[in-house]
Design an enzyme around this catalytic site. Structure first.
Site, PDB file in Angstrom:
ATOM      1  CB  ILE A   8      10.780  -7.287  35.224  1.00  0.00           C
ATOM      2  CG1 ILE A   8       9.877  -6.237  35.882  1.00  0.00           C
ATOM      3  CG2 ILE A   8      10.649  -8.644  35.924  1.00  0.00           C
ATOM      4  CD1 ILE A   8       8.395  -6.579  35.902  1.00  0.00           C
ATOM      5  CG  ASN A  17      10.263  15.521   0.529  1.00  0.00           C
ATOM      6  OD1 ASN A  17      11.097  15.333   1.419  1.00  0.00           O
ATOM      7  ND2 ASN A  17      10.599  15.683  -0.731  1.00  0.00           N
ATOM      8  CG  HIS A  18       4.381  15.146   0.861  1.00  0.00           C
ATOM      9  ND1 HIS A  18       4.225  16.445   1.286  1.00  0.00           N
ATOM     10  CD2 HIS A  18       5.073  15.205  -0.297  1.00  0.00           C
ATOM     11  CE1 HIS A  18       4.777  17.267   0.393  1.00  0.00           C
ATOM     12  NE2 HIS A  18       5.300  16.534  -0.573  1.00  0.00           N
ATOM     13  CD  GLU A  71      -1.829   1.392   9.373  1.00  0.00           C
ATOM     14  OE1 GLU A  71      -2.667   2.271   9.101  1.00  0.00           O
ATOM     15  OE2 GLU A  71      -1.687   0.353   8.714  1.00  0.00           O
ATOM     16  N   GLY A 104      19.605  -7.804  32.902  1.00  0.00           N
ATOM     17  CA  GLY A 104      20.461  -8.028  31.727  1.00  0.00           C
ATOM     18  C   GLY A 104      19.834  -8.993  30.740  1.00  0.00           C
ATOM     19  CG  PHE A 133      -1.724   1.125   1.582  1.00  0.00           C
ATOM     20  CD1 PHE A 133      -3.028   1.192   1.121  1.00  0.00           C
ATOM     21  CD2 PHE A 133      -1.257   2.146   2.412  1.00  0.00           C
ATOM     22  CE1 PHE A 133      -3.854   2.266   1.468  1.00  0.00           C
ATOM     23  CE2 PHE A 133      -2.080   3.223   2.758  1.00  0.00           C
ATOM     24  CZ  PHE A 133      -3.383   3.272   2.280  1.00  0.00           C
TER      25      PHE A 133
END
Ligand code: TGC
Ligand code: FAD
Length: 388
Positions: free
Chosen positions: A341, A138-139, A367, A344, A132
């Site tokens: 939680i 630029n938009h 989206e 590492g 799609f």
């Protein structure tokens, strides 16, 4: 001890058919996708074989009528499918979102009978993969300013321009592309792979959505038959209707990711000992877990109610924006807390949390960004648009 992540018994709202769909997609994901997802993500490789398998599972076109190869299902079922896919990986849900909401939906909704029969069964079975093209270099947030355009040349139109950040594009068989006519009105065009002047280079080096392939769409004097223009709706509202459907799916998908992170952190905290006890015994860990479950529960209620409104064709774009925005932000927050939680261990691929966290950095942007959805809600509340 409560081990369920369905704290308010949303299951009681689901039909037997919806529960069966969930069980079959869960089984498919755990057998076919889950075992290699981490390896695919580390290698940043999209597994093309999954497309056919997803088609066989009925993951493509669940809400499209069965005469076109779809599932003829309702929107809660669609949401459940997205949740199960994204529980595994946002990139996999992305492939399905694009195929369903952004390719099959516009061809079904805005296409003619010939277009529906030509493309929908192949897309539903996974024989074809679609993409799609709305965003341009630029938009992005402002698609109305797009410059991709076409000129009428009699039997065909001549398409020029480019699109950026397009999920599936390098391997897609067809692209639903949004472009302006000579009167600056936006239309949807179906562009087929192999059309002269059309290319779809891959965007490499992503740290996010590494199991989904992303690219550009470039059009240099592409001759597109007029029969490939979607005839039944024009204007920006057409692609925005597709986005409504995809954003709805994401509001469910994000819950899948949040549940995966929450359950991983909960289980880890019960078996990891520090200072002579499980880290689950510390109040600070319990606060994190309690807040995670609360936020997941609120998101589940939002998504379920929105699904009911979608089924009744009453859901508004602003309601969809609220759910997409809230649920993705909820998932990213839970992924961050869950990662902490695990200490590492939270950064390695033995657990899915870091992959989910990186993926969600795309989901919160595509989206419609987090802030664009806030502005859509602001406009709904005040009647004043603050976009420009
Ligand atoms: P605005 O003036 O508000 O509206 C223009 C026309 O569109 C109508 N409309 C809608 N119609 C249907 N559904 C909606 N959600 C609609 N929102 C607006 C509106 O009524 C109007 O119609 P008409 O007849 O009066 O012309 O338009 P605007 O230019 O001010 O922009 C509004 C804004 C900023 C909200 C919109 O442009 C927007 O949503 N921007 C975000 C862009 C975006 O979401 N791009 C997503 C690209 S696709 C993608 O990211 C796929 S990721 C896939 C994956 O891998 O999962
Ligand atoms: P910009 O629009 O440049 O926004 C940059 C920042 O400015 C954001 O924080 C934004 O919120 C903010 N901003 C912009 N305007 C305003 C305003 N008026 N007020 C306040 N803040 C504002 N697009 C497609 O068409 N098809 C696809 O399949 C697709 N897949 C994608 C896959 C991935 C992995 C990614 C990352 C993107 C994908 N996109 C796709 C593009 C996506 O929809 C855009 O990235 C998104 O809409 C934002 O556009 P942008 O990146 O140009 O950011």
């Amino acid at each position: 001890m409560n081990q369920t992540t369905d704290f308010y018994d949303i299951d009681a709202f689901l039909s037997e058919e919806q529960k069966l769909i969930r069980a079959s997609i869960r089984d498919f994901v755990s057998k076919e996708i889950e075992p290699t997802i981490e390896k695919q993500a580390q290698a940043s490789v999209f597994n093309v074989d999954w497309v056919k398998k997803m088609g066989e599972m009925g993951i493509f076109g669940p809400t499209i009528p069965q005469i076109y190869g779809g599932g003829g299902l309702d929107y809660i079922s669609y949401g459940i499918i997205m949740q199960e896919l994204e529980h595994c990986d946002s990139g996999i849900r992305s492939v399905a979102s694009v195929q369903n909401s952004l390719v099959m939906y516009p061809i079904y909704t805005f296409g003619d009978e010939i277009q529906r029969n030509k493309y929908l069964p192949k897309l539903a079975s996974g024989a074809f993969l679609g993409c799609f093209g709305l965003t341009e270099p630029n938009h992005g947030s402002d698609p109305n300013s797009m410059i991709t355009h076409f000129e009428d040349k009699g039997d065909y139109v001549l398409l020029n321009g480019s699109k950026m950040w397009i999920s599936n594009s390098p391997i897609a068989d067809i692209a639903v592309v949004w472009a302006k006519d000579e009167q600056k009105r936006i239309h949807g065009l179906i562009i087929e792979k192999g059309m002269e002047g059309f290319s779809a280079p891959e965007i490499k080096n992503k740290w996010s959505l590494r199991t989904s392939i992303t690219g550009e769409l470039v059009f240099e004097n592409v001759k597109v038959p007029k029969a490939n223009i979607l005839p039944n709706k024009s204007g920006l509202g057409a692609p925005l209707m597709c986005l409504d459907s995809a954003r709805y799916g994401i509001s469910w998908g994000a819950i899948g990711t949040a549940i995966a992170c929450y359950e991983t952190a909960r289980d880890y905290s019960l078996q990891r000992h520090q200072f002579g006890k499980p880290i689950a015994a510390f109040q600070l860990t319990q606060k994190k877990l309690a807040e995670m479950l609360t936020e997941i529960t609120k998101a589940q209620l939002l998504a379920w109610r929105l699904g009911m409104l979608m089924n009744e064709k009453k859901a508004t774009s602003a309601q969809i924006s609220m759910a997409k925005r809230n649920n993705v932000a909820m998932a990213i927050q839970i992924a961050r807390e869950a990662r902490q939680i695990l200490g590492g261990m939270g950064i390695v691929g033995d657990f899915p949390i870091m992959r989910h966290l990186m993926n969600l950095e795309s989901v919160i942007t595509y989206e419609g960004t987090h802030d664009i959805h806030l502005l859509i809600l602001g406009k709904e509340i005040t009647g004043i648009q603050a976009f420009s």
